[in-house]
Design an enzyme around this catalytic site. Structure first.
Site, short mmCIF file in Angstrom:
data_model
loop_
_atom_site.label_atom_id
_atom_site.label_comp_id
_atom_site.label_asym_id
_atom_site.label_seq_id
_atom_site.Cartn_x
_atom_site.Cartn_y
_atom_site.Cartn_z
N GLU A 386 0.75 -1.15 -0.08
CA GLU A 386 0.09 0.13 0.07
C GLU A 386 0.86 1.16 0.15
O GLU A 386 0.73 2.09 0.70
CB GLU A 386 -1.11 0.00 1.22
CG GLU A 386 -1.90 -0.98 1.17
CD GLU A 386 -2.97 -1.15 2.30
OE1 GLU A 386 -4.09 -1.27 1.97
OE2 GLU A 386 -2.61 -1.01 3.38
N VAL A 387 1.77 1.41 -0.86
CA VAL A 387 2.67 2.74 -1.12
C VAL A 387 1.56 3.62 -1.62
O VAL A 387 0.90 3.24 -2.76
CB VAL A 387 3.88 2.43 -1.82
CG1 VAL A 387 4.39 3.78 -2.22
CG2 VAL A 387 4.89 1.68 -1.09
#
Ligand SMILES: *[C@@H]1O[C@H](CO)[C@@H](O)[C@H](O)[C@H]1NC(C)=O
Ligand SMILES: *[C@@H]1O[C@H](CO)[C@@H](O)[C@H](O)[C@H]1NC(C)=O
Ligand SMILES: *[C@@H]1O[C@H](CO)[C@@H](O)[C@H](O)[C@H]1NC(C)=O
Ligand SMILES: *[C@@H]1O[C@H](CO)[C@@H](O)[C@H](O)[C@H]1NC(C)=O
Length: 618
Positions: A386-387
């Site tokens: 989840e960058v």
């Protein structure tokens, strides 16, 4: 016949036997009710003395092919008779390498303590608990005879966890012979043996099946739970209880998601300011002694304590101090930035600062210390999920750095930098580990998406942990490209789903709640067959159920994890071909057993269903 009943000894005999000592009761035993085993089912009937009825526990132990063993062994023959004994009348002898024998001594203490807990008056905290037990059966002994053939004392993906267990009874002696390749198999055998034992209310004693043969080994090498201790802090005692309960269910991997953007409870001797700034309070911290204690506590119980340091996203609180430090600068960006929706998936935000080389210096220091604390590592979890590109792309320092280096500012340019970050992280960890490579685990992410993964990640260096849904085509792609995988698909194995929302109203994001039946029935092999035409047993290491703790702390950790974690355990140990239905009565009994062991496991059905097997159906 004293001390040895057939499955159906007349209750008339029972009336002659002493009532339990030290218990005030308005009832006289025997109960007006008794049980009869009928084609694998315990039937409750009026205890008139006409029929050969036994207690519920006696019936459960001896009825059905697997009694109340959980997880179901590969093969077992469980006898139909029980004998009584007391926990003070257990002896043991071991044949093993010195380091293994040392572990085995601890496993035997745990085994005996687990048996004490079957007594309804067991008082936790008084160990060893001395009773009261009824005096009627001191004559019988249980002798353990354990042979371990190799000297391994650390769990790895190659560990042989199989065991054979043979129980026989001659006169006043029951002997349990355990033969295994490793310590880990031997401790599993002791768990199984403890499940051939139950409390016998009429003698106020324990009883064990007089004969049994079990030959057992797990289907999956990697059987785990994830616990997040950043959204909310989970105390050391609750983690110990989690490790105990994992051991009781033969789960072998405790994946510790220690830090996240919310808090940094990990005390690092070389970087004490991380937790000074990042912990919720000075009491919400894991000190080095706590970590070492838990790693060892797990090892004795056959559980690897696997650390995750999630990066480059899912960092934040704790990193603020570096800005105030001469020569370090801002090493995490977007920390607590708002509106959070623009920069991360849930408040609070934060991501590592790719533009500041000091960030790698600190990351290396963190790894150094983690390697020491969790040593020796056989696996390390890098997180990597989840960058948020918008966070980086709206941070002037990072945009300037991307531009100066002619990297560009499009999504692909950022993915390339993220890939570079991951490679540097891997090198730092390898260095921290004395230049010995450690297999890494990474969450599925943009880096692992269709067409991306082999550009960024080497399949001999990483195992990919799948957290998307069971129908995600990425699963097939990863397997076809020979990536080893661990399943944690949120639509079946996330244990935090099905609460009210904690941001806004309605229900939380991964609702509904995943019932134990759903947890049990989810089959990684079936998914693999569906997507690739083969079960891919060489690539599927196993699975983990996840407990993210936005809405959980010490007060709820047991009931969220258990008994559903036990459903996962049977899927991963046994990989049953049938669905949950034939497992239900064993599952419910296992839940009862966990409660006796001091776990606040959630109730699944009314007690009536436990006492009236097979009648709570749809
Ligand atoms: C069982 O344990 C009791 C209490 O420690 C002891 O007095 C008794 O001799 C033991 N019996 C046998 C057969 O070992
Ligand atoms: C980053 O911002 C620039 C404009 O400043 C834009 O052109 C580019 O598409 C953005 N990149 C991403 C990945 O959103
Ligand atoms: C992949 O990793 C292995 C083990 O570290 C290494 O031997 C191999 O050279 C790597 N392959 C590539 C293409 O980097
Ligand atoms: C297999 O794939 C089909 C078609 O995509 C899907 O309908 C079915 O639910 C899948 N089964 C499993 C066990 O994933």
């Amino acid at each position: 016949m004293r001390g040895s009943f057939a499955c159906g000894v007349a209750p008339l005999l029972l009336t002659l036997i002493l009532a339990p000592a030290a218990t005030t009761t308005f009832f006289s035993l025997p109960s007006p009710w008794g049980y009869r085993c009928d084609v694998g089912r315990c039937i409750k009937e009026d205890n008139t003395g006409v029929e050969d009825l036994v207690t519920l526990n006696t019936c459960k132990l001896t009825c059905g092919p697997f009694g109340v063993l959980w997880p179901q062994p590969k093969s077992a023959t469980v006898g139909k008779e029980v004998v009584q004994f007391l926990p003070s009348n257990i002896t043991h002898k071991t044949s093993c390498a010195p380091a293994v024998c040392e572990l085995l001594e601890q496993a035997v203490v745990i085994f005996k303590d687990n048996l004490q807990r079957y007594h309804p008056d067991y008082a936790a905290g008084l160990t060893p608990w001395k009773g009261p037990w009824g005096p009627a059966t001191v004559g019988h002994t249980l002798n353990l005879d354990v042979t371990v053939n190799t000297d391994a004392t650390r769990l790895s993906l190659e560990t042989d966890e199989s065991y054979s267990l043979s129980v026989s009874t001659t006169g006043q002696t029951t002997t349990a012979i355990i033969i295994t390749a490793t310590y880990f198999g031997a401790r599993h055998a002791l768990e199984t043996l403890s499940q051939l034992v139950e409390y016998q209310e009429y003698q106020d004693s324990l009883m064990i099946v007089s004969t049994a043969e079990v030959s057992d080994s797990p289907v999956f090498k990697y059987r785990g739970l994830i616990l997040d201790t950043s959204r909310n802090f989970i105390g050391v005692e609750a983690i110990e209880r989690t490790l105990d309960t994992m051991a009781a269910n033969k789960l072998n991997s405790f994946h510790w998601h220690i830090t996240d953007s919310h808090s940094f409870p990990l005390y690092l001797e070389s970087l004490p300011k991380m937790s000074y700034y990042g912990a919720y309070s000075s009491r919400h911290v894991y000190y080095p002694a706590d970590i070492r204690h838990l790693v060892e506590y797990g090892r004795v119980r056959g559980v690897r304590v696997l650390p995750e340091f999630d990066a480059p996203a899912h960092v934040g609180n704790g990193w603020q101090w570096t800005e105030k430090e001469e020569g370090l600068g801002k090493l995490a960006v977007c920390v607590n930035r708002e509106p959070w929706q623009s920069y991360c998936v849930e408040p609070p935000c934060g991501q590592l600062n790719l533009a500041n080389p000091n960030m790698y210096k600190l990351l290396g220091q963190i790894y150094d210390e983690m390697v020491q604390l969790f040593s020796p590592l056989d696996l390390f979890h890098y997180g990597g999920d989840e960058v948020n590109l918008n966070c980086w792309n709206t941070t002037a320092e990072i945009v300037a750095w991307m531009t100066e280096n002619n990297n560009g500012l499009d999504a692909d340019a950022y993915y390339v930098q993220w890939g570079t970050f991951q490679e540097r992280a891997r090198q730092l960890l390898t260095t921290a580990n004395g230049e010995k490579e450690v297999t890494g685990i990474l969450w599925t992410s943009h880096l692992t998406e269709a067409g991306h993964v082999d550009r960024f990640l080497n399949n001999s260096q990483y195992i990919i942990q799948i957290w998307t849904t069971g129908d995600d085509p990425v699963i097939g792609e990863l397997l076809k490209k020979n990536y080893r995988v661990i399943f944690s698909t949120y639509d079946s194995w996330y244990l935090d789903c099905g609460m009210g929302a904690w941001v806004g109203e309605g229900n939380n994001w991964c609702s509904p709640y995943k019932g134990w039946q759903k947890v049990y029935d989810f089959s990684p092999y079936e998914i693999a067959i569906n997507q690739t035409g083969a079960d891919q047993r060489d690539l599927i290491m196993g699975g983990e159920a996840a407990l993210w703790t936005e809405q959980v702390d010490d007060t709820a950790v047991d009931s969220k994890l258990w008994p559903r974690g036990a459903a996962l355990a049977e899927r991963l140990w046994t990989n049953p071909s049938a669905n949950w239905k034939p497992a239900e009565t064993r599952f419910i009994h296992n839940r009862q057993r966990l409660v006796k062991r001091g776990v606040m496991a959630e109730r699944i059905q009314p007690e009536w269903c436990h006492q009236n097997e097979g009648l709570c159906y749809l």
